[in-house]
Design an enzyme around this catalytic site. Sequence first.
Site, PDB file in Angstrom:
ATOM      1  N   GLU A  80       0.821  -1.205   0.000  1.00  0.00           N
ATOM      2  CA  GLU A  80       0.000   0.000   0.000  1.00  0.00           C
ATOM      3  C   GLU A  80       0.858   1.260   0.000  1.00  0.00           C
ATOM      4  OE1 GLU A  80      -2.176  -2.855   2.920  1.00  0.00           O
ATOM      5  OE2 GLU A  80      -0.194  -2.650   1.995  1.00  0.00           O
TER       6      GLU A  80
ATOM      7  N   TRP B 234      14.060 -41.388 -13.500  1.00  0.00           N
ATOM      8  CA  TRP B 234      12.901 -40.517 -13.294  1.00  0.00           C
ATOM      9  C   TRP B 234      11.606 -41.220 -13.682  1.00  0.00           C
ATOM     10  CZ3 TRP B 234      14.626 -36.684 -10.553  1.00  0.00           C
ATOM     11  CH2 TRP B 234      15.900 -36.181 -10.784  1.00  0.00           C
TER      12      TRP B 234
ATOM     13  N   ARG C 184       9.004 -25.834  -5.832  1.00  0.00           N
ATOM     14  CA  ARG C 184      10.058 -25.769  -4.810  1.00  0.00           C
ATOM     15  C   ARG C 184      10.465 -24.323  -4.553  1.00  0.00           C
ATOM     16  NH1 ARG C 184      15.251 -29.520  -5.770  1.00  0.00           N
ATOM     17  NH2 ARG C 184      13.734 -31.208  -5.469  1.00  0.00           N
TER      18      ARG C 184
ATOM     19  N   THR D 203      15.714 -41.463   1.377  1.00  0.00           N
ATOM     20  CA  THR D 203      15.743 -40.841   0.048  1.00  0.00           C
ATOM     21  C   THR D 203      17.127 -40.298  -0.273  1.00  0.00           C
ATOM     22  OG1 THR D 203      13.397 -40.259   0.184  1.00  0.00           O
ATOM     23  CG2 THR D 203      14.733 -39.009  -1.367  1.00  0.00           C
TER      24      THR D 203
ATOM     25  N   ARG E   4      16.502 -24.605  -8.419  1.00  0.00           N
ATOM     26  CA  ARG E   4      17.271 -24.402  -9.654  1.00  0.00           C
ATOM     27  C   ARG E   4      16.487 -23.624 -10.711  1.00  0.00           C
ATOM     28  NH1 ARG E   4      18.581 -29.488  -7.788  1.00  0.00           N
ATOM     29  NH2 ARG E   4      17.206 -30.667  -9.174  1.00  0.00           N
TER      30      ARG E   4
ATOM     31  N   GLY F 176      10.237 -40.375   0.902  1.00  0.00           N
ATOM     32  CA  GLY F 176       9.815 -41.717   0.548  1.00  0.00           C
ATOM     33  C   GLY F 176       8.513 -42.078   1.226  1.00  0.00           C
TER      34      GLY F 176
END
Length: 393
Positions: free
Chosen positions: A75, A197, A211, A223, A234, A322
Amino acid sequence: MADAARRLPRWSAPRQVAASFTMTDDSRWMNRVLELARRGEALASPNPMVGCVIARRGRVVGEGFHVYDRKKHAEIVALEKAGARARGATLYVNLEPCCHTGRTGPCTAAIIAAGVKRVVAAMRDPNPAVAGRGISRLRRAGIAVEVGVCQAEARRLNSAFAKWVTTGMPLVTLKSALSLDWRIAPAAHRRNARNRWISSLQSRREAQKMRHAHDAVLTGIGTVLADDPLLTDRTGKPRRRRLLRVVLDSKLRLPLKSKLVKSARGDVLVFTTQPLESARATALRLAGVELVRITGANRPDLRAVLAELGRMNILSVMMEAGSGVNGAALQARLVERLALFFAPKILGKAAPVFAEGLHGESEKMELMRNLDSRQIARDFLMEGYLRDVYGNR
């Protein structure tokens, strides 16, 4: 700024003037406000993302958004740009203007002093200590105030802030890539570069955007040992604080040669149940890893972990873990939001995305109820909230 405030005569809009402000106009300007507010992503936390537009006679005379390090609220930025043109104008903002003094003076005082005639806010401040006070202050000064334009979108935008300011806990988003039969790749699968993947490149880029919007990413030691991830942001987009990378590691098995440890710059935090005086703990600290001891049975207690993150002004956590951690978080009702990337694959005997926490078809249906889906390349993303952080059950 509070010293500059002056009380204006109470103003009552003539019927024909009030009618000239259509919902279409209000929605149009509020959509611009929300667009501006989103520019504060990763830059406003631990404050909410706020945008502001000041419009007069159908034209923008000032606009702005909040960035924590610049201190000024949206504002104030918009009012400074508008100058004298703010007098008699309508101010649009996605969050109720503040009426208290913190790092800056109250926005309500500046709005009143500028001679703004009308304020349209998308939602009230979720902070129970101040909710409604800014609106009341403006109305006492004779300013017409309307609340609720684009409210649903405004609430989604600052759901993490709402969770944190009302409970002291961050909002948790559980993100996972999985097959059509709700499975994630086993460790052996992950070590095979060709099958590393489950999801597509486009889905992984979308996950990076998610992320970026969070203050922290959390995973389990299983993991880390299986994938050796970096867990960094990234996207290349600016952020005020480094993404905090959090690991649940009950027995301090985090390898000193892991990518996490090698890249630690005060942004890797390990929660463990082990004493912090051991040689292993010392080595990790010397490598730049921060350690916090929290009790727990098989792993550090997740609720205590999140409470500690909340005390560190972490508003949002993206869980990329996981099946064990995922299931435990769901079972403890610590997950507010899901982001599930389904790939057109059947993995069969691979590990389920949730090891525990979902028991029976009725709970699966409850899980699915509030999710939306969209296609990303060959995958489709299902995302939505499991519960309303604003308390509207």
